[in-house]
Design a protein around this motif. Structure first.
Motif, PDB file in Angstrom:
ATOM      1  N   LEU A   5       0.815  -1.200   0.000  1.00  0.00           N
ATOM      2  CA  LEU A   5       0.000   0.000   0.000  1.00  0.00           C
ATOM      3  C   LEU A   5       0.854   1.259   0.000  1.00  0.00           C
ATOM      4  O   LEU A   5       0.403   2.323   0.379  1.00  0.00           O
ATOM      5  CB  LEU A   5      -0.915  -0.003   1.236  1.00  0.00           C
ATOM      6  N   ALA A   6       2.125   1.114  -0.412  1.00  0.00           N
ATOM      7  CA  ALA A   6       3.063   2.231  -0.331  1.00  0.00           C
ATOM      8  C   ALA A   6       2.712   3.335  -1.310  1.00  0.00           C
ATOM      9  O   ALA A   6       2.109   3.117  -2.351  1.00  0.00           O
ATOM     10  CB  ALA A   6       4.475   1.741  -0.631  1.00  0.00           C
ATOM     11  N   VAL A   7       3.111   4.553  -0.948  1.00  0.00           N
ATOM     12  CA  VAL A   7       2.905   5.682  -1.838  1.00  0.00           C
ATOM     13  C   VAL A   7       3.908   5.612  -2.978  1.00  0.00           C
ATOM     14  O   VAL A   7       4.978   5.048  -2.850  1.00  0.00           O
ATOM     15  CB  VAL A   7       3.108   7.003  -1.082  1.00  0.00           C
ATOM     16  N   THR A 150      -8.139 -15.693  -8.073  1.00  0.00           N
ATOM     17  CA  THR A 150      -9.349 -15.034  -7.582  1.00  0.00           C
ATOM     18  C   THR A 150      -9.123 -14.511  -6.170  1.00  0.00           C
ATOM     19  O   THR A 150      -8.140 -14.851  -5.516  1.00  0.00           O
ATOM     20  CB  THR A 150     -10.518 -16.026  -7.563  1.00  0.00           C
ATOM     21  N   VAL A 151     -10.056 -13.703  -5.695  1.00  0.00           N
ATOM     22  CA  VAL A 151      -9.931 -13.172  -4.341  1.00  0.00           C
ATOM     23  C   VAL A 151      -9.992 -14.296  -3.318  1.00  0.00           C
ATOM     24  O   VAL A 151      -9.309 -14.261  -2.283  1.00  0.00           O
ATOM     25  CB  VAL A 151     -11.009 -12.101  -4.071  1.00  0.00           C
ATOM     26  N   GLU A 152     -10.792 -15.333  -3.601  1.00  0.00           N
ATOM     27  CA  GLU A 152     -10.889 -16.464  -2.678  1.00  0.00           C
ATOM     28  C   GLU A 152      -9.558 -17.214  -2.588  1.00  0.00           C
ATOM     29  O   GLU A 152      -9.104 -17.579  -1.499  1.00  0.00           O
ATOM     30  CB  GLU A 152     -11.995 -17.427  -3.127  1.00  0.00           C
ATOM     31  N   ALA A 219       1.565  -7.123  -6.322  1.00  0.00           N
ATOM     32  CA  ALA A 219       0.524  -6.645  -7.232  1.00  0.00           C
ATOM     33  C   ALA A 219      -0.850  -7.186  -6.830  1.00  0.00           C
ATOM     34  O   ALA A 219      -1.858  -6.478  -6.894  1.00  0.00           O
ATOM     35  CB  ALA A 219       0.855  -7.061  -8.666  1.00  0.00           C
ATOM     36  N   ALA A 220      -0.894  -8.451  -6.387  1.00  0.00           N
ATOM     37  CA  ALA A 220      -2.157  -9.054  -5.955  1.00  0.00           C
ATOM     38  C   ALA A 220      -2.671  -8.399  -4.679  1.00  0.00           C
ATOM     39  O   ALA A 220      -3.874  -8.156  -4.526  1.00  0.00           O
ATOM     40  CB  ALA A 220      -1.964 -10.557  -5.754  1.00  0.00           C
ATOM     41  N   ASP A 226      -8.889  -3.522  -1.382  1.00  0.00           N
ATOM     42  CA  ASP A 226     -10.192  -2.927  -1.071  1.00  0.00           C
ATOM     43  C   ASP A 226     -11.329  -3.948  -1.045  1.00  0.00           C
ATOM     44  O   ASP A 226     -12.480  -3.595  -0.786  1.00  0.00           O
ATOM     45  CB  ASP A 226     -10.531  -1.833  -2.093  1.00  0.00           C
ATOM     46  N   SER A 227     -11.001  -5.214  -1.297  1.00  0.00           N
ATOM     47  CA  SER A 227     -12.033  -6.254  -1.310  1.00  0.00           C
ATOM     48  C   SER A 227     -12.468  -6.592   0.111  1.00  0.00           C
ATOM     49  O   SER A 227     -11.637  -6.848   0.983  1.00  0.00           O
ATOM     50  CB  SER A 227     -11.489  -7.510  -1.994  1.00  0.00           C
ATOM     51  N   GLN A 228     -13.755  -6.607   0.350  1.00  0.00           N
ATOM     52  CA  GLN A 228     -14.274  -6.933   1.679  1.00  0.00           C
ATOM     53  C   GLN A 228     -13.947  -8.378   2.052  1.00  0.00           C
ATOM     54  O   GLN A 228     -13.670  -8.685   3.217  1.00  0.00           O
ATOM     55  CB  GLN A 228     -15.795  -6.707   1.732  1.00  0.00           C
TER      56      GLN A 228
END
Length: 244
Positions: A5-7, A150-152, A219-220, A226-228
């Protein structure tokens, strides 16, 4: 998670450096032209740039640690990213001249050898190693993720990854206890190196299991931050739900 999450610092790089860090432009009109740089030369150039940049970052971190300054994480990352991009522009110029190549030649060669139809695995690995170094200091790289990630699936990998982190921390604590029992004298730098090596060995085992690189992992994390569903997995790990 901090690295993911770096700037992103101001872009101080030239065109080639920007390509190396962020990937090829989609509208490359010269993509079909044969490069004047061979795969071997391209690999050597990228490996040398990465080696020099790694040394420079290590030296900078040692200086920062020696000063004992308490720098906020976000400020430190911004500084490191800006420093990396500025130094990369200078380093690549020196290395290009050493190999008798110019910026456009190397940029086109890397784009050519990273393309799906003309891919050279060694060039791809060399370019990705530089990008991984960039993400390690807080830079941001966007990649196309595999369709099956996938997110899962990412949640499963993340929990195993955090379990590996815990195991690395346990291994480091055991290492410290062994040093104390022997009365061994080691420097802070040596301890940091041991800790980092243990961490890398443990987490790379997980990433290799899922055929992922550090670069793809970052990257993932960026994509699913932001995925719940993914956030729930992160919270489970914070509460001790990661696999041992």
């Amino acid at each position: 998670m901090a690295k993911a999450l770096a700037v992103t610092g101001a872009l101080a790089c030239g065109a080639a450096a920007a390509y190396y860090l962020y990937g090829p432009a989609e509208d490359d009109d010269d993509a079909d032209d044969l490069p004047t740089v061979t795969p071997s030369e391209c690999t050597q150039i990228m490996e040398k740039i990465t080696m020099i940049m790694q040394q420079q970052i290590n030296n900078l971190m040692r200086k920062i640690q020696a000063q004992g300054a308490q720098i906020p994480q976000q400020m430190l990352q911004s500084y490191l990213v800006e420093h990396f991009e500025t130094q990369l522009k200078e380093v690549q110029s020196v290395v290009f001249r050493e190999f008798g190549k110019d910026e456009d030649e190397v940029e086109h060669a890397c784009a050519y050898y990273e393309a799906k139809e003309t891919r050279d695995d060694k060039v791809v690995e060399a370019c990705n190693n530089l990008r991984s170094l960039y993400t390690n200091v807080g830079g941001r790289v966007e990649l196309d993720l595999p369709e099956d990630l996938t997110v899962e699936k990412m949640c499963v990998i993340f929990e195993e990854y955090m379990g590996a982190v815990q195991q690395a921390q346990i291994a480091f604590s055991q290492h410290l206890q062994q040093l104390k029992a022997r009365g061994a004298q080691v420097t802070t730098s040596q301890l940091n190196e041991t800790r980092n090596n243990l961490m890398q060995n443990h987490v790379l085992t997980v990433l290799k299991k899922y055929d992922m690189t550090n670069l793809l992992w970052v990257a993932a994390l960026e994509k699913y931050s932001d995925s719940q569903v993914f956030k729930a997995a992160v919270e489970r790990c914070k509460k001790g739900g990661a696999a041992p």
